[in-house]
Design an enzyme around this catalytic site. Structure first.
Site, mmCIF file in Angstrom:
data_model
loop_
_atom_site.group_PDB
_atom_site.id
_atom_site.type_symbol
_atom_site.label_atom_id
_atom_site.label_comp_id
_atom_site.label_asym_id
_atom_site.label_seq_id
_atom_site.Cartn_x
_atom_site.Cartn_y
_atom_site.Cartn_z
ATOM 1 N N GLN A 3 25.442 -75.708 -13.556
ATOM 2 C CA GLN A 3 26.292 -75.223 -14.651
ATOM 3 C C GLN A 3 26.204 -73.704 -14.739
ATOM 4 O OE1 GLN A 3 28.059 -77.420 -16.635
ATOM 5 N NE2 GLN A 3 29.004 -75.724 -17.673
ATOM 6 N N PHE A 4 27.007 -73.003 -13.941
ATOM 7 C CA PHE A 4 26.953 -71.538 -13.955
ATOM 8 C C PHE A 4 27.383 -70.961 -15.296
ATOM 9 C CE2 PHE A 4 31.384 -72.102 -12.914
ATOM 10 C CZ PHE A 4 32.020 -71.004 -13.476
ATOM 11 N N THR A 5 28.143 -71.720 -16.085
ATOM 12 C CA THR A 5 28.623 -71.198 -17.365
ATOM 13 C C THR A 5 27.505 -71.013 -18.386
ATOM 14 O OG1 THR A 5 29.238 -73.389 -18.180
ATOM 15 C CG2 THR A 5 30.941 -72.130 -17.020
#
Length: 145
Positions: free
Chosen positions: A78-80
């Site tokens: 989950q890069f966000t």
């Protein structure tokens, strides 16, 4: 490195309507990486997560860990988690590691989790995924290292 951990009764991740990872009782993890993350940080968080005690004992206290309840982990990249929302209304992601850095770290993180003997399921790095889960508690813990 950032991890959002949710205690769940069950969780599943799907890609194009196909379930690619599924667990019963355990932890659902959202995992994000920064460009300067290291194996040392991975080791620290693997230890913290696999030894966390948030399941209730016979007295109703959070005193049991994953191994005590035969739980599992569902890990999703989950890069966000590294969204920068300080300016404007559209988040920036320049603080997140590039896929070339993050993907090997994500794979290593999941390998290290599995090496502890706890069953680990995963999503697919970089894919658009749908998550179905039932929180228990709810109990949500945020780790940052």
């Amino acid at each position: 490195m950032r991890v959002v951990l949710q205690k769940v009764n069950h969780a599943a991740v799907s890609i194009d309507d196909e379930v690619v990872g599924k667990i019963g009782l355990g932890y659902f993890l959202l995992v994000g990486f920064a460009p300067d993350d290291t194996e040392e940080k991975l080791n620290y968080l693997v230890h913290k997560i696999t030894n966390l005690r948030v399941f209730e004992d016979e007295n109703g206290k959070m005193n049991k860990g994953l191994r005590d309840v035969n739980g599992a982990i569902l890990s999703v990249s989950q890069f966000t988690l590294y969204a920068d929302t300080k300016h404007g209304n559209r988040p920036g992601f320049s603080q997140a590691a590039s896929p070339e850095i993050a993907e090997p770290l994500y794979d290593l993180f999941n390998q290290k989790l599995a090496a502890t003997g706890i069953p680990v399921e995963t999503g697919h790095f970089g894919a658009m995924m749908k998550i179905d889960l039932e929180n228990d508690g709810p109990t949500t813990i945020i780790y940052e290292r």
